[in-house]
Scaffold this active site. Structure first.
Site, PDB file in Angstrom:
ATOM      1  N   VAL A 115      28.314   5.220  14.318  1.00 27.71           N
ATOM      2  CA  VAL A 115      29.662   4.932  14.812  1.00 27.71           C
ATOM      3  C   VAL A 115      29.644   3.771  15.812  1.00 27.71           C
ATOM      4  O   VAL A 115      30.581   2.967  15.861  1.00 27.71           O
ATOM      5  CB  VAL A 115      30.322   6.208  15.399  1.00 27.71           C
ATOM      6  CG1 VAL A 115      29.687   6.621  16.710  1.00 27.71           C
ATOM      7  CG2 VAL A 115      31.815   6.023  15.575  1.00 27.71           C
ATOM      8  N   ASP A 116      28.577   3.659  16.587  1.00 26.11           N
ATOM      9  CA  ASP A 116      28.454   2.578  17.566  1.00 26.11           C
ATOM     10  C   ASP A 116      28.505   1.223  16.865  1.00 26.11           C
ATOM     11  O   ASP A 116      29.288   0.336  17.241  1.00 26.11           O
ATOM     12  CB  ASP A 116      27.145   2.755  18.344  1.00 26.11           C
ATOM     13  CG  ASP A 116      27.006   1.843  19.556  1.00 26.11           C
ATOM     14  OD1 ASP A 116      27.988   1.216  19.971  1.00 26.11           O
ATOM     15  OD2 ASP A 116      25.886   1.796  20.094  1.00 26.11           O
ATOM     16  N   ASP A 148      37.749   7.493   9.522  1.00 31.47           N
ATOM     17  CA  ASP A 148      36.979   6.416  10.140  1.00 31.47           C
ATOM     18  C   ASP A 148      37.616   6.160  11.499  1.00 31.47           C
ATOM     19  O   ASP A 148      38.764   5.691  11.579  1.00 31.47           O
ATOM     20  CB  ASP A 148      37.045   5.180   9.241  1.00 31.47           C
ATOM     21  CG  ASP A 148      36.385   3.951   9.831  1.00 31.47           C
ATOM     22  OD1 ASP A 148      36.024   3.948  11.030  1.00 31.47           O
ATOM     23  OD2 ASP A 148      36.248   2.964   9.085  1.00 31.47           O
ATOM     24  N   ILE A 149      36.912   6.471  12.560  1.00 35.04           N
ATOM     25  CA  ILE A 149      37.480   6.372  13.913  1.00 35.04           C
ATOM     26  C   ILE A 149      37.961   4.958  14.227  1.00 35.04           C
ATOM     27  O   ILE A 149      38.884   4.772  15.011  1.00 35.04           O
ATOM     28  CB  ILE A 149      36.472   6.882  14.967  1.00 35.04           C
ATOM     29  CG1 ILE A 149      37.200   7.219  16.283  1.00 35.04           C
ATOM     30  CG2 ILE A 149      35.319   5.902  15.172  1.00 35.04           C
ATOM     31  CD1 ILE A 149      36.366   8.028  17.261  1.00 35.04           C
ATOM     32  N   ASN A 160      24.772   3.862  22.898  1.00 35.85           N
ATOM     33  CA  ASN A 160      23.443   4.004  23.477  1.00 35.85           C
ATOM     34  C   ASN A 160      23.490   3.465  24.909  1.00 35.85           C
ATOM     35  O   ASN A 160      24.489   2.896  25.341  1.00 35.85           O
ATOM     36  CB  ASN A 160      22.376   3.304  22.617  1.00 35.85           C
ATOM     37  CG  ASN A 160      22.637   1.819  22.463  1.00 35.85           C
ATOM     38  OD1 ASN A 160      22.930   1.113  23.428  1.00 35.85           O
ATOM     39  ND2 ASN A 160      22.535   1.322  21.238  1.00 35.85           N
ATOM     40  N   GLY A 193      24.538  12.212  15.176  1.00 34.74           N
ATOM     41  CA  GLY A 193      23.931  11.348  14.162  1.00 34.74           C
ATOM     42  C   GLY A 193      22.446  11.175  14.439  1.00 34.74           C
ATOM     43  O   GLY A 193      21.679  12.142  14.443  1.00 34.74           O
ATOM     44  N   TYR A 216      20.921  10.839  17.069  1.00 32.95           N
ATOM     45  CA  TYR A 216      20.430  11.578  18.242  1.00 32.95           C
ATOM     46  C   TYR A 216      20.165  13.052  17.925  1.00 32.95           C
ATOM     47  O   TYR A 216      19.715  13.795  18.782  1.00 32.95           O
ATOM     48  CB  TYR A 216      21.397  11.441  19.414  1.00 32.95           C
ATOM     49  CG  TYR A 216      21.365  10.089  20.108  1.00 32.95           C
ATOM     50  CD1 TYR A 216      20.636   9.011  19.600  1.00 32.95           C
ATOM     51  CD2 TYR A 216      22.068   9.889  21.276  1.00 32.95           C
ATOM     52  CE1 TYR A 216      20.612   7.783  20.246  1.00 32.95           C
ATOM     53  CE2 TYR A 216      22.045   8.660  21.936  1.00 32.95           C
ATOM     54  CZ  TYR A 216      21.309   7.621  21.403  1.00 32.95           C
ATOM     55  OH  TYR A 216      21.296   6.406  22.060  1.00 32.95           O
ATOM     56  N   SER A 259      26.497  12.296  19.624  1.00 34.39           N
ATOM     57  CA  SER A 259      25.069  12.674  19.569  1.00 34.39           C
ATOM     58  C   SER A 259      24.645  13.389  18.289  1.00 34.39           C
ATOM     59  O   SER A 259      23.485  13.766  18.169  1.00 34.39           O
ATOM     60  CB  SER A 259      24.650  13.515  20.789  1.00 34.39           C
ATOM     61  OG  SER A 259      24.535  12.706  21.936  1.00 34.39           O
TER      62      SER A 259
END
Length: 182
Positions: free
Chosen positions: A42-43, A19-20, A33, A128, A130, A126
């Protein structure tokens, strides 16, 4: 499963499945985004973990173009900074998606150098919602980071490819092996 480590100059490249938001590094990169105001994947996880102050600071940045990045403080994260990189939405590869994705990694590394950061963790930008193909994205990520650290002395001691799955880690592992770094 252990993942390879490669060294280019003074920079260690690592692959981890984690988990970042839990990593203790100078900066984590957010797959953001264009609004920089949070989202899914993640965002959203980074915004939730960092707390409302991150959103407050992001509101002052005026968004961010695709392929570019901006830096903020990390607030409640262990990471001292968040580098918000806006990756491209995959549209089949005919709209400069590869170049825009590579630009995310280069711009993030430029910001890390400007702020004298020694350790940076990247998600699989990108891949996920995207829909950027994972294997292709991993190759671009590894090639771009390896090229930048090999050609531009920066003081970056560690670059981490923080993968959300073993499949993603396998793509990054294959990309490192293809460059002859493993």
């Amino acid at each position: 499963m252990p993942h390879p480590t490669a060294t280019i100059g003074n920079t260690q490249l690592d692959i981890v499945v984690a988990d970042i938001t839990t990593l203790d590094v100078d900066a984590i990169v957010n797959a953001a985004n264009r609004s920089l105001l949070g989202g899914g994947g993640v965002d959203g996880a980074i915004h939730r973990a960092a707390g409302p102050q991150l959103l407050d600071e992001c509101r002052t940045l005026g968004g961010c173009d695709t392929g570019d990045a901006k830096i903020t403080r990390g607030y409640r994260l262990k990471a001292r900074h968040v580098i918000h990189a806006v990756g491209p939405v995959w549209n089949g590869g005919g709209r400069h998606e590869d170049a825009l994705l590579a630009s995310c990694y280069r711009t993030a590394l430029d910001l890390a150098a400007q702020h004298r950061l020694a350790s940076v963790a990247f998600p699989a930008i990108s891949t996920g919602v995207y829909r950027f193909p994972g294997e292709r994205a991993a190759r671009i990520a590894v090639e771009t980071v390896a090229s930048v650290v090999a050609t531009q002395p920066r003081g970056l001691a560690r670059a981490i490819f923080c993968c959300f799955s073993e499949d993603s880690a396998a793509h990054h592992t294959a990309a490192i092996a293809a460059l002859g770094l493993a």
